[in-house]
Design an enzyme around this catalytic site. Structure first.
Site, mmCIF file in Angstrom:
data_model
loop_
_atom_site.group_PDB
_atom_site.id
_atom_site.type_symbol
_atom_site.label_atom_id
_atom_site.label_comp_id
_atom_site.label_asym_id
_atom_site.label_seq_id
_atom_site.Cartn_x
_atom_site.Cartn_y
_atom_site.Cartn_z
ATOM 1 N N HIS A 268 0.890 -1.211 0.075
ATOM 2 C CA HIS A 268 -0.069 -0.013 -0.164
ATOM 3 C C HIS A 268 0.894 1.274 0.153
ATOM 4 C CE1 HIS A 268 -3.330 2.383 0.383
ATOM 5 N NE2 HIS A 268 -3.868 2.107 1.567
ATOM 6 N N HIS A 307 -2.509 -2.347 -10.171
ATOM 7 C CA HIS A 307 -3.507 -1.657 -9.014
ATOM 8 C C HIS A 307 -4.772 -2.572 -9.063
ATOM 9 C CE1 HIS A 307 -5.919 1.158 -6.789
ATOM 10 N NE2 HIS A 307 -4.744 1.635 -6.796
ATOM 11 N N ASP A 363 2.679 5.230 -7.033
ATOM 12 C CA ASP A 363 3.870 5.280 -6.401
ATOM 13 C C ASP A 363 5.164 5.210 -7.209
ATOM 14 O OD1 ASP A 363 2.717 5.088 -3.569
ATOM 15 O OD2 ASP A 363 2.153 3.229 -3.835
HETATM 16 N N1 CMC Z 1 4.702 -7.090 -10.914
HETATM 17 C C1 CMC Z 1 4.577 -8.365 -11.651
HETATM 18 N N2 CMC Z 1 3.356 -9.018 -11.336
HETATM 19 C C2 CMC Z 1 2.490 -8.477 -10.864
HETATM 20 C C3 CMC Z 1 2.533 -7.024 -10.493
HETATM 21 C C4 CMC Z 1 3.777 -6.455 -10.135
HETATM 22 N N3 CMC Z 1 3.797 -5.081 -9.554
HETATM 23 N N4 CMC Z 1 1.240 -6.884 -9.934
HETATM 24 C C5 CMC Z 1 0.465 -7.709 -10.030
HETATM 25 N N5 CMC Z 1 1.216 -8.687 -10.968
HETATM 26 C C6 CMC Z 1 0.602 -10.052 -11.481
HETATM 27 C C7 CMC Z 1 0.211 -11.171 -10.504
HETATM 28 O O1 CMC Z 1 1.493 -11.976 -10.370
HETATM 29 C C8 CMC Z 1 -1.010 -11.828 -11.231
HETATM 30 O O2 CMC Z 1 -0.241 -12.446 -11.985
HETATM 31 P P1 CMC Z 1 -1.183 -14.207 -12.463
HETATM 32 O O3 CMC Z 1 -2.283 -13.766 -12.961
HETATM 33 O O4 CMC Z 1 -0.227 -14.848 -13.336
HETATM 34 O O5 CMC Z 1 -0.980 -14.787 -10.930
HETATM 35 C C9 CMC Z 1 -1.528 -10.657 -11.645
HETATM 36 O O6 CMC Z 1 -0.958 -9.632 -12.035
HETATM 37 C C10 CMC Z 1 -2.771 -10.061 -10.743
HETATM 38 O O7 CMC Z 1 -2.298 -9.819 -9.467
HETATM 39 P P2 CMC Z 1 -2.926 -9.640 -8.262
HETATM 40 O O8 CMC Z 1 -1.960 -9.809 -7.105
HETATM 41 O O9 CMC Z 1 -3.988 -10.559 -8.201
HETATM 42 O O10 CMC Z 1 -3.597 -8.256 -8.099
HETATM 43 P P3 CMC Z 1 -4.113 -7.397 -6.948
HETATM 44 O O11 CMC Z 1 -5.181 -6.833 -7.480
HETATM 45 O O12 CMC Z 1 -4.296 -8.382 -5.743
HETATM 46 O O13 CMC Z 1 -2.795 -6.476 -6.558
HETATM 47 C C11 CMC Z 1 -1.410 -4.895 -6.195
HETATM 48 C C12 CMC Z 1 -2.748 -5.277 -6.853
HETATM 49 C C13 CMC Z 1 -1.262 -3.346 -6.233
HETATM 50 C C14 CMC Z 1 -1.121 -5.302 -4.665
HETATM 51 C C15 CMC Z 1 -0.491 -5.606 -7.230
HETATM 52 O O14 CMC Z 1 -0.220 -5.041 -8.402
HETATM 53 C C16 CMC Z 1 1.256 -5.268 -6.561
HETATM 54 O O15 CMC Z 1 1.745 -6.035 -5.680
HETATM 55 N N6 CMC Z 1 2.070 -4.165 -7.222
HETATM 56 C C17 CMC Z 1 3.048 -3.646 -6.337
HETATM 57 C C18 CMC Z 1 2.804 -2.908 -5.336
HETATM 58 C C19 CMC Z 1 2.694 -1.750 -5.584
HETATM 59 O O16 CMC Z 1 3.188 -0.949 -6.503
HETATM 60 N N7 CMC Z 1 1.608 -1.230 -4.619
HETATM 61 C C20 CMC Z 1 0.875 0.312 -4.865
HETATM 62 C C21 CMC Z 1 -0.390 0.024 -5.089
HETATM 63 S S1 CMC Z 1 -1.075 1.685 -5.590
HETATM 64 C C22 CMC Z 1 -1.101 2.796 -4.264
HETATM 65 C C23 CMC Z 1 -2.153 2.476 -3.285
HETATM 66 O O17 CMC Z 1 -3.217 2.463 -3.655
HETATM 67 O O18 CMC Z 1 -1.718 1.958 -1.998
#
Ligand code: CMC
Length: 428
Positions: A268, A307, A363
């Site tokens: 986050h 996201h 971010d």
């Molecule tokens: N790098 C590589 N792969 C990714 C990433 C990433 N940053 N984000 C998602 N994926 C992949 C993930 O491995 C999954 O692949 P598969 O379908 O093959 O298993 C797919 O994309 C969907 O990901 P998810 O984890 O199910 O998506 P989510 O909605 O649960 O997670 C997130 C959203 C923001 C936690 C995630 O994209 C992430 O960890 N990003 C990096 C951390 C980040 O930048 N966070 C800041 C968020 S914005 C600020 C805020 O609002 O706080």
């Protein structure tokens, strides 16, 4: 049969139900009537991490994640970032309309005159180790404010809610600056009421021997823009924490501490700190393909990408990228910006990121600005928490008066053992 309904057949007893659809949503509780047998508890919905569950009705922030739209109370983020100030935007988020001249003057006065902290808070900050993470300090100290303002527990009193709103928005920058100066071993700087919200924050952080601190207008503007972009983001992890904890009718300082704790996490508000670590580790544009490969194989994540809601370019990231370039023109080019821009280019051409709709989020570039402004990485989530306080409070105030809201209490699917027989320790 009305169009705006869902017909569901439960094949267990072979019964059919009609569930109303309102605002594109069905109520989970309407499924409880569906029972396999008379003594069945009733059907529940299962939605770990709330990926498809609305937990409230809200008028504060609108996001269209597919298109990449963000609006506070109906105003597009681009217009606010360009034309508003953080305090004006905070008023908008909290009260639902842009203030007129008199409202803005009163609001600014009320915030400005609550910026001081009780002297005991200083002692409290001093109790932390010299290298304590400032976000951990914020979580602790903002929660401690509830002991200074016991009147805050009267959450059903609108006057009390108003007073705590002023205090929290006013005191967060002071708390943040005290935590920062504690880490640096510098004396605390008290608020200067002649300066703007952003200007005073810079004053409390950076003022040294000068009697009359004048913030650089480019940096003051950059802080304003960053604060506006971070002011609210509907039902994200920390807003959800604020609402869930606040739903037990605890005071808003304690609920804000919980929200700040949620923001502390690397998925986050901690992500911008992780972005800088990642860019520093990459170190050279030549190494980007190697790292992209790692992220694709699940070895770490491309921080600042992806996201839960945006499946398009995060509109905040676009504005921040522009602001980063303006700030770096003043402070000098940071090689990390070049690495970040190249990384973005490569990722956005890569099938892995394209097919998963992973774009830069807020971010990805914010850390680069914070670093250019002179902040250590540990301060990054704090710089997110200060402006997000307005959003947390707006969400909390909406929740407190919403007749549909009750104490947040999800259900579970129990997967553990049942009815075991206690065995004395000597016989295990
Ligand atoms: N790098 C590589 N792969 C990714 C990433 C990433 N940053 N984000 C998602 N994926 C992949 C993930 O491995 C999954 O692949 P598969 O379908 O093959 O298993 C797919 O994309 C969907 O990901 P998810 O984890 O199910 O998506 P989510 O909605 O649960 O997670 C997130 C959203 C923001 C936690 C995630 O994209 C992430 O960890 N990003 C990096 C951390 C980040 O930048 N966070 C800041 C968020 S914005 C600020 C805020 O609002 O706080």
């Amino acid at each position: 049969m009305p169009d705006d309904s869902l017909t569901v057949k439960d094949n267990r007893p072979g019964k059919t139900y009609e569930i109303p659809i309102t605002d594109g949503t069905v109520r989970a509780i309407d499924f409880r009537q569906m029972k396999a047998s008379e003594d069945d508890f009733g059907l529940m919905t299962y939605d770990p991490a709330f990926t498809n569950t609305a937990s409230c009705r809200s008028e504060v922030t609108f996001i269209d994640g597919d298109v990449g739209i963000l609006e506070y109370r109906g105003y597009p983020i681009e217009q606010l970032a360009e034309q508003s100030t953080y305090l004006e935007t905070a008023f908008l988020i909290l009260y639902g309309h842009l203030p007129n001249k008199q409202e803005l003057e009163e609001w600014t006065h009320n915030i400005t005159y609550h910026t001081m902290l009780h002297e005991n808070i200083k002692k409290f900050v001093e109790g932390f180790r010299y290298d304590a993470h400032p976000m951990g300090m914020i979580v602790g100290t903002v929660g401690a404010l509830s002991t200074f303002y016991p009147d805050a527990r009267h959450i059903d009193d609108p006057e009390s809610r108003e007073m705590q709103t002023w205090r929290l928005i006013a005191k967060m920058p002071t708390l943040a600056a005290f935590c920062y100066r504690h880490n640096r071993g510098l004396p605390y700087v008290y608020p200067d009421n002649e300066l703007t919200y952003a200007g005073n924050f810079l004053n409390m952080l950076w003022r040294m021997g000068e009697t009359d601190y004048k913030p650089d207008p480019v940096l003051e503007k950059a802080i304003n823009v960053l604060f506006i972009l971070h002011a609210d983001h509907e039902q994200n992890c920390s807003a959800n924490a604020m609402r869930a904890v606040g739903s037990s009718k605890t005071d808003p300082y304690s609920a804000t501490a919980a929200a700040a704790a949620a923001l502390y996490g690397p998925l986050h508000g901690g992500a911008n700190e992780e972005v800088i670590h990642m860019l520093t580790e990459i170190g050279d544009k030549k190494r980007i393909p190697e790292f992209v490969q790692k992220f694709k194989s699940g070895e770490g994540r491309l921080m600042g990408f992806g996201h839960r809601v945006y499946k398009n370019y995060d509109p905040r990231a676009k504005i921040i990228k522009r602001t980063a370039e303006e700030v770096l023109d003043l402070t000098g080019r940071n090689p990390l910006l070049d690495i970040a821009m190249e990384l973005e280019r490569i990722a956005l051409e890569d099938e892995y990121f394209v097919s998963r709709k992973l774009y830069p989020n807020v971010d990805f570039y914010s850390g680069i600005i914070y670093q250019a402004l002179g902040f250590p990485v540990e301060m990054f989530p704090v710089l997110f928490a200060i402006p997000r306080t307005a959003g947390w409070l707006a969400q909390w105030r909406e929740m407190v008066v919403d007749p549909e809201q009750k104490i947040a209490r999800p259900r579970q699917i129990y997967t553990g053992d049942r009815g075991l027989k206690y065995v004395p320790i000597g016989k295990r």
